[in-house]
Structure formats: structure tokens, C-alpha cells
Enzyme design. Structure first.
Site, PDB file in Angstrom:
ATOM      1  N   ASP A 264      -7.441  -7.862   0.435  1.00 40.54           N
ATOM      2  CA  ASP A 264      -6.490  -8.130   1.518  1.00 40.54           C
ATOM      3  C   ASP A 264      -7.183  -7.771   2.813  1.00 40.54           C
ATOM      4  O   ASP A 264      -8.090  -6.926   2.826  1.00 40.54           O
ATOM      5  CB  ASP A 264      -5.230  -7.252   1.393  1.00 40.54           C
ATOM      6  CG  ASP A 264      -5.483  -5.849   1.931  1.00 40.54           C
ATOM      7  OD1 ASP A 264      -6.107  -5.050   1.205  1.00 40.54           O
ATOM      8  OD2 ASP A 264      -5.114  -5.559   3.092  1.00 40.54           O
TER       9      ASP A 264
ATOM     10  N   HIS B 249      -5.034 -21.785   9.842  1.00 40.99           N
ATOM     11  CA  HIS B 249      -6.419 -22.167   9.552  1.00 40.99           C
ATOM     12  C   HIS B 249      -7.221 -20.995   8.962  1.00 40.99           C
ATOM     13  O   HIS B 249      -7.938 -21.161   7.974  1.00 40.99           O
ATOM     14  CB  HIS B 249      -7.127 -22.689  10.803  1.00 40.99           C
ATOM     15  CG  HIS B 249      -8.601 -22.814  10.597  1.00 40.99           C
ATOM     16  ND1 HIS B 249      -9.158 -23.873   9.907  1.00 40.99           N
ATOM     17  CD2 HIS B 249      -9.636 -21.988  10.912  1.00 40.99           C
ATOM     18  CE1 HIS B 249     -10.466 -23.693   9.830  1.00 40.99           C
ATOM     19  NE2 HIS B 249     -10.784 -22.558  10.428  1.00 40.99           N
TER      20      HIS B 249
ATOM     21  N   GLY C 243     -11.141   3.486   1.144  1.00 42.98           N
ATOM     22  CA  GLY C 243     -12.160   4.140   1.956  1.00 42.98           C
ATOM     23  C   GLY C 243     -13.413   3.316   2.193  1.00 42.98           C
ATOM     24  O   GLY C 243     -14.461   3.854   2.536  1.00 42.98           O
TER      25      GLY C 243
ATOM     26  N   CYS D 220      -6.324 -28.210  10.978  1.00 43.79           N
ATOM     27  CA  CYS D 220      -7.500 -29.088  11.104  1.00 43.79           C
ATOM     28  C   CYS D 220      -7.158 -30.551  10.840  1.00 43.79           C
ATOM     29  O   CYS D 220      -7.820 -31.447  11.356  1.00 43.79           O
ATOM     30  CB  CYS D 220      -8.611 -28.614  10.173  1.00 43.79           C
ATOM     31  SG  CYS D 220      -9.408 -27.107  10.783  1.00 43.79           S
TER      32      CYS D 220
ATOM     33  N   ASP E  39       0.868  -1.179   0.000  1.00 51.68           N
ATOM     34  CA  ASP E  39       0.000   0.000   0.000  1.00 51.68           C
ATOM     35  C   ASP E  39       0.906   1.230   0.000  1.00 51.68           C
ATOM     36  O   ASP E  39       2.132   1.114  -0.011  1.00 51.68           O
ATOM     37  CB  ASP E  39      -0.951  -0.028   1.197  1.00 51.68           C
ATOM     38  CG  ASP E  39      -0.218  -0.015   2.516  1.00 51.68           C
ATOM     39  OD1 ASP E  39       1.017   0.165   2.529  1.00 51.68           O
ATOM     40  OD2 ASP E  39      -0.872  -0.188   3.555  1.00 51.68           O
ATOM     41  N   SER E  40       0.317   2.419   0.011  1.00 54.19           N
ATOM     42  CA  SER E  40       1.116   3.637  -0.162  1.00 54.19           C
ATOM     43  C   SER E  40       1.492   4.290   1.153  1.00 54.19           C
ATOM     44  O   SER E  40       2.268   5.234   1.170  1.00 54.19           O
ATOM     45  CB  SER E  40       0.306   4.642  -0.961  1.00 54.19           C
ATOM     46  OG  SER E  40      -0.838   5.035  -0.188  1.00 54.19           O
ATOM     47  N   GLY E  41       0.941   3.796   2.249  1.00 57.87           N
ATOM     48  CA  GLY E  41       1.180   4.443   3.532  1.00 57.87           C
ATOM     49  C   GLY E  41       0.076   5.415   3.910  1.00 57.87           C
ATOM     50  O   GLY E  41      -0.014   5.817   5.071  1.00 57.87           O
TER      51      GLY E  41
ATOM     52  N   PHE F 165      -3.245   5.143   4.288  1.00 56.95           N
ATOM     53  CA  PHE F 165      -4.196   4.699   5.304  1.00 56.95           C
ATOM     54  C   PHE F 165      -3.584   4.751   6.709  1.00 56.95           C
ATOM     55  O   PHE F 165      -4.213   5.217   7.662  1.00 56.95           O
ATOM     56  CB  PHE F 165      -4.690   3.286   4.976  1.00 56.95           C
ATOM     57  CG  PHE F 165      -5.731   2.789   5.930  1.00 56.95           C
ATOM     58  CD1 PHE F 165      -7.051   3.220   5.840  1.00 56.95           C
ATOM     59  CD2 PHE F 165      -5.416   1.891   6.940  1.00 56.95           C
ATOM     60  CE1 PHE F 165      -8.016   2.773   6.726  1.00 56.95           C
ATOM     61  CE2 PHE F 165      -6.374   1.440   7.832  1.00 56.95           C
ATOM     62  CZ  PHE F 165      -7.677   1.886   7.724  1.00 56.95           C
TER      63      PHE F 165
ATOM     64  N   CYS G 207     -12.270 -29.050   6.741  1.00 51.85           N
ATOM     65  CA  CYS G 207     -11.114 -28.222   6.357  1.00 51.85           C
ATOM     66  C   CYS G 207      -9.876 -29.095   6.165  1.00 51.85           C
ATOM     67  O   CYS G 207      -9.589 -29.973   6.971  1.00 51.85           O
ATOM     68  CB  CYS G 207     -10.874 -27.160   7.425  1.00 51.85           C
ATOM     69  SG  CYS G 207      -9.508 -26.050   7.058  1.00 51.85           S
TER      70      CYS G 207
ATOM     71  N   GLN H 177     -11.552   7.175  -4.206  1.00 50.60           N
ATOM     72  CA  GLN H 177     -12.115   7.529  -2.903  1.00 50.60           C
ATOM     73  C   GLN H 177     -13.524   8.087  -3.108  1.00 50.60           C
ATOM     74  O   GLN H 177     -14.101   7.908  -4.167  1.00 50.60           O
ATOM     75  CB  GLN H 177     -11.195   8.531  -2.191  1.00 50.60           C
ATOM     76  CG  GLN H 177      -9.854   7.935  -1.737  1.00 50.60           C
ATOM     77  CD  GLN H 177      -9.991   7.015  -0.514  1.00 50.60           C
ATOM     78  OE1 GLN H 177     -11.085   6.849   0.055  1.00 50.60           O
ATOM     79  NE2 GLN H 177      -8.890   6.367  -0.133  1.00 50.60           N
TER      80      GLN H 177
ATOM     81  N   CYS I  25      -6.755 -27.854   6.045  1.00 51.45           N
ATOM     82  CA  CYS I  25      -5.535 -27.128   6.441  1.00 51.45           C
ATOM     83  C   CYS I  25      -4.704 -27.973   7.411  1.00 51.45           C
ATOM     84  O   CYS I  25      -5.201 -28.922   8.014  1.00 51.45           O
ATOM     85  CB  CYS I  25      -5.879 -25.777   7.065  1.00 51.45           C
ATOM     86  SG  CYS I  25      -6.327 -25.836   8.816  1.00 51.45           S
TER      87      CYS I  25
ATOM     88  N   ASP J 282      -2.671   8.287  -1.110  1.00 50.84           N
ATOM     89  CA  ASP J 282      -4.019   8.854  -1.079  1.00 50.84           C
ATOM     90  C   ASP J 282      -4.337   9.403   0.310  1.00 50.84           C
ATOM     91  O   ASP J 282      -3.670   9.081   1.283  1.00 50.84           O
ATOM     92  CB  ASP J 282      -5.067   7.793  -1.478  1.00 50.84           C
ATOM     93  CG  ASP J 282      -5.082   6.610  -0.519  1.00 50.84           C
ATOM     94  OD1 ASP J 282      -4.050   6.334   0.126  1.00 50.84           O
ATOM     95  OD2 ASP J 282      -6.123   5.940  -0.406  1.00 50.84           O
TER      96      ASP J 282
END
Lengths: 377, 377
Positions: A266, A336, A216, A310, A94-96, A98, A305, A189, A307, A148
Site C-alpha cells: 500500500d 491515472h 519500518g 488517458c 493499519d493499527s494506528g 505508525f 495507458c 520490526q 485508464c 506496533d
């Protein structure tokens, strides 16, 4: 520097939902895809080998955190972020923006950028669009973001101003970018306001980005508001570029995002819940493993599951680790929870390719209802 | 219950040093062997899959801790310790004696056993030889220990009394034991006093144990005193039974133990040092990775080490994880430290088989000296 090409290949659509492949310098990314978050150049409590085993293809790391510690120049000197953290598949940074608006102390915003106090040592730092790109070029992620400004979703006056900054900074980021082996995404945004979201989407898609991100959202608005915004944006975004919904989310958020044209997600939720002793389920339920009802429960978290957790450990064992304050439980629950979201998105992807998304959804919500799990609102 | 047989096969000797195979119900254990410690049914910060990958064959778990939490009956109900913690290779449990005398509050010892306050919740608990065996039968480890009384190494009066308890309790443990798929080891006590150690070794070897353990060492005595005691005991112990030196140790301790006839070792040191940011080396050196000299160090901990950590991560990255308080560093350093000790012992084992232990030792101490690492005293 070798010129690397990015391309996005749309494999199939069902309604607004899309299945595709995003070709990157670190390999192909089948979409939709869910990216685990590795804030400080590590997905907390998980080795890269475990991440690979649980099926992660893309991870996100945070420019703000890495800029402050250990520093982007150090990471560049150590061969870049892929080499530093030993992750050879695609990375997104990300750009920082947030974090500057959520973590940093004493911000002062001007048209040129943001000055703030580091949350780590209180030192004065400054991020501008140019600086954010330079940092991300030092880190070397495959997918990078424009700098942003984020505003709370209902404050129209602030949102309008923040959107203007975001648009002007987007152009400056494009002008600054120098590496050809990184795909720069613009960020849309506009809070929960349809007219602002439309305006922002039109502006950002008018610029020459390789992909488009939606910022946003998942910051306090309702699910219905989020979905309306996604539909407005989907109508405007070009089909041939990947779309990334930042910081989302829960199983239902992922489904609702895919149904409105999103390709990349994400969220810290699966690893954060893991560190708070909660196991996620495919249907959106959560098991709080501290609960004494699990004391002698020989079952795995989820009998269906596949994983590592599990397949090998009971709820009783996981609860024991929690009560004994053993850090292994953070690892096992992170495995998990990440597996659950990654599998869910991969399953949806296959359903889109097979054109049985409607059948999947019907079954999914039937099972969810039969388990007594309320839909998210 | 199936009757399982244990047998110890001596493959070669060089001086007092022995290479063998201890056959157990959960597989063959090549000796000498170093056992990672999984105090609370987990080797801290490491999954069983990672333990297997780094070459662990045997792990130790603590009767005292598991008795208090989650309880031995719960573990029995969950299918025993192997199933509970998902470790299918051999397990060794201690008897709880050492922890009762080092961790528990308000002990009162009588000829029958020990009453103490739990260090977890202050509840009053009692361990006797019979109880310690019953707990270990619930846990189901392959190798189990008699309940013994530990004393500080120089207090002759206390040591004599503790030794009498240990001897009488050893007989009661033998009488109590009912499972044939567990190998009960006697424990030799006697502090640093040659005559007491000889007396204890003669008494314990006179009983029908499958193996013999040496307790009360590495608790404050000098290295020379430990070595003298080991030689006295080696002269008395039968060749055909495995020998276990409890709670040892460092690379030099392991070498010195093997040179005096020891087959099995365990120690918390590698995982404890890992959680305190220290990396061990084959030669006994330690890297404190907090040190700012590692800030931009692109090298692995040890360029010759084949562990997952050294193959994939730089000192700069490990230091970053420490500074950022990321728990992954405990995992990565535990992997390296355990691999280092396990590899060292495996290498010595092969040297004994190949009858080149003397050459190995000469090289080892030459390299150690050239690196400026002082011998332990």
C-alpha cells in the site's frame, strides 16, 4: 457472528516472487496486489465506483485517523467501514502505530501503550494493543494489524526497545482479538539491522497470525538496505501465509518487493502525487503537468495507458485544470496514478503465473533505460 | 465545414408550458432541459462520465473564462471544446457579457464594445460583438450567444442604454457569425420594466436567430417581477424557436419558468451549493450537512432519490467527509444536486407530454407544504 475462513493459496513461484490468492470474507484477493490508501474512509478525490473501474481490489484505511474522526464506535453504529464508505471488496486497516509516531503531538510511551495528543484537536488520547484491536473490530476491515512501535531506521537502541514493545504487544493483540471474520497480521520490526530483523521475524512467525507484515521500511533507509532486509525476512517467513510490506511504494519498490516474496503493498504516493499535479508512469518516470511544455500538448499522459484519464484527456487539458485550480485534476490524476501501479502489479502477477518474470524484467529495465529514467537508489 | 441543421420540434403544450426536442449537431436535446455549468471547461468536481450517468444532456461553459484561460485559440487547436473537455453531447456557451459586467475590474463601455481588466492577471482585454462570436466559433459549442450588456434590474436609465447596445450588438453578432454548425441565440434585456422587455423581445425576435434567450433575470428582482417579465416575453416569442432563461435557478424557478414557456435553463446553484456542503431537494429544501444532527444519521440525503450518492452513502458519511475536509464530498453533493434538478425538469417534461402538469403541480406544492418548505418569493 458468522465464522469466516481466510486461506492463502499459492499459485506459482518464480525465484522468491509469488503469485497467489488470498481468500477473504469480502472476496478473493489475487496477489501480488497494490492497495490504494483511503486514510479517512475515502481514497481522496475518488468514488468507490471509480476505484472499482480502475481495478482496485483492496484498499487501506487508517485506524488512527478514523479513531479520532469520526470515531470507531460511530462507524460500527453505521454498519462498519465497508458499509460506511461503500466499499464491498476487502479492506485492510493499519493499527494506528505508525501515525501515533509520525503525526501525533507529545507522545509518551510506556510498556502498556502510548498516550498522545490528537493532531486534530489536541485532546489527550491513549492507544494500547487492546484498544487498537477493539477499534479495528469496530471498523470491521478484513485484514487488521497488531499495534506496533515504530522507530527511525538507524537508531539501534530505540529500535531494540521498540521491537520489544512490538513483540509483547503482538501477543496481547492476539489474545484480545475476538472476531473470526478478520485476519490479524503480525508486524516485523528491526530497522536496517539484519540480526534484529531476523530476531523479529522469528518471534512474529512463532505466533499464530494469519499473515505477516513488514514495518519500518521506506522510512529513510536506502533501497539496498530495504532489499537486504526483505531477503533476510523472506528466508524466515512461512510460505503458506501472505506477506504485506507496509507503506511501499514506487514502481521499482513494488518490483523489488515482489522479487523478494512480498504479496501485499500500500502507499499514499499515487494519490498524493496526483494532488501535487504529478502523473506517474509504469517505468517510474513522473510528468509534472504544471510544466509549460504541456500547454498545447494534445497527447495523453501515457499513450499506452488504458485508464479513463488517458483514454479521454490531453496533457493540455490537465494542465489547464491545474492552472485554473479545478479540483477535477486531482480526480483524473489519482485515477491515472492508481491505475498505473495496480496494472503494473497485475502484469507482474501474470508474468509470475506464466513464468516469464525474467523476460518482463529485462524488457522493463531496457525500456526504462531507453527513456532515460534512472534506476532508484 | 459540414453544414449542420438545427431544428426545434414542439411535442406538446400545456398552457404556456412546452415539451420539445431541439435537434443539434451533437444530438437531440429533449426540452425543457437543465444545463449544469462547466465554467472553466469542467463541471467542478465531476467527470464527464459522472455527468452522463446523472443524466446531463447539455452543459454550459463560459466564454469569458475560457477566453482568458486557457484561451480560445488553444482550445481550437486542441480540437474544440467538446474534444478538449471530453463532452460529446451538446454544449452552450454564453457570450462573456455577464462576466465582463460582474467579474472584470475597471470596465469601460463604448458603443463598439467593452474594455476591461482581466480578473486573473489584471491584463487589459477587449470584447466586442465580433470578438465574442470569433471566440465562440473557436470554442465550437452547439448553442452560442450574442454579446450583450447587463445592467442592474431597477436602473431604468442604464437599462435603456444597455438594451440599445445589446440590440445593436445582436445585429453585429448575426453579421459576424460564419459557422453553420452553431445556433446563435439573441438575448432579450430590459430589466423589470414591461415596456422595455416588450420592446426588446420585439426587436430580437425580428432578427434571424435560431433561438431566443432571456437575460438580466435572477439578478436581484423579486420572483413576481421575474414571472411578469417571462409572461410578457412569452406572448411575443415565436413558438417555433427554443427559449433559454439564463442563470436560473432553484426548483421553483425552473417550474415557474417552464410554466411561462421556457425550454432551456442553466445555473451554478447546484454545484456551488455542493461545494458549500448543502444538499438540494426536489421540493426546494436544503440540508446543510455540517449540521451536527446528521452526525449519526444513517439515511441518505433523500430516500426517494435514485442518484449515485443517495443510493450508496449516508448523511453521517457525507458529514464525516465535510468535517475531515475530504474533497469527495463536493463530488458526491454535486452529483446529487445536479441529478435532483435534471430529474425534476425531466419529470415536468413528461408531465407536459402526458398532459398532467396540473396534477403534478398540485401534488408538488402539497408535498412542499407538508414538509414545511416555504414557497420562494
Amino acid at each position: 457472528m458468522t465464522v469466516q475462513s481466510f486461506s492463502f493459496e499459492l499459485q506459482n513461484r518464480q525465484g522468491r516472487a509469488r503469485a497467489g490468492i488470498f481468500h477473504t470474507p469480502h472476496g478473493d484477493l489475487p496477489t501480488p496486489v497494490f492497495a490504494p490508501v483511503g486514510t479517512q474512509a475515502t481514497v481522496k478525490a475518488i468514488t468507490p465506483a471509480q476505484l472499482t473501474d480502475l481495478g482496485a481490489n483492496l484498499i487501506l484505511s487508517n485506524t488512527y485517523h478514523l479513531y479520532l474522526r469520526p470515531g470507531d464506535e460511530l462507524i460500527a453504529d453505521m454498519g462498519g467501514l465497508h458499509h460506511f464508505m461503500n466499499w464491498q471488496r476487502p479492506i485492510l486497516t493499519d493499527s494506528g502505530g505508525f501515525q501515533v509516531f509520525s503525526l501525533a503531538e507529545k507522545r509518551s510511551i510506556d510498556d502498556d501503550g502510548v498516550t498522545f495528543k490528537s493532531h486534530i484537536d489536541g485532546s489527550i488520547k491513549r492507544l494500547t494493543p487492546e484498544k487498537a484491536i477493539r477499534i479495528q473490530e469496530h471498523l470491521g476491515a478484513d485484514i487488521i494489524m497488531v499495534f506496533d512501535e515504530c522507530a527511525s531506521p538507524y537508531d539501534r537502541t530505540h529500535i531494540e526497545q521498540a521491537m520489544q514493545h512490538t513483540h509483547s504487544w503482538a501477543e496481547r493483540c492476539l489474545d484480545t482479538k475476538s472476531r473470526n471474520d478478520q485476519a490479524l497480521f503480525g508486524i516485523i520490526q528491526g530497522g536496517i539491522f539484519p540480526d534484529l530483523r531476523e530476531q523479529s521475524a522469528r518471534f512474529i512467525t512463532g505466533l499464530d497470525f494469519i499473515g505477516n507484515a513488514i514495518g519500518g521500511l521506506s522510512v529513510g533507509e536506502t533501497k539496498a538496505e530495504m532489499q537486504t532486509v526483505l531477503e533476510i525476512i523472506d528466508d524466515i517467513l512461512p510460505e503458506e501465509k501472505p506477506r504485506y510490506l507496509m507503506g511501499v511504494g514506487t514502481p521499482e519498490d513494488l518490483i523489488n518487493g515482489v522479487l523478494r516474496g512480498v504479496d501485499i503493498f500500500d502507499c499514499v504516493l499515487p494519490t498524493r502525487l496526483a494532488r501535487h499535479n504529478a502523473a506517474m508512469t509504469w517505468q517510474g518516470g513522473r510528468l509534472n503537468l504544471v510544466n509549460s511544455s504541456y500547454t498545447r500538448d494534445p497527447l495523453p499522459i501515457d499513450g499506452d495507458c488504458q485508464c479513463y484519464t488517458c483514454q479521454h484527456f490531453s496533457r493540455a487539458y490537465l494542465r489547464h485544470l491545474i492552472m485554473a485550480r479545478e479540483m477535477l485534476v486531482a480526480t483524473l490524476l489519482s485515477i491515472h496514478n492508481l491505475y498505473t501501479l495496480i496494472q503494473l502489479v497485475q502484469y507482474i502477477r501474470q508474468a509470475i503465473i506464466d513464468e516469464r518474470l525474467d523476460i518482463f524484467l529485462q524488457e522493463y529495465y531496457q525500456i526504462k533505460e531507453s527513456m532515460g529514467i534512472a534506476p532508484e537508489i
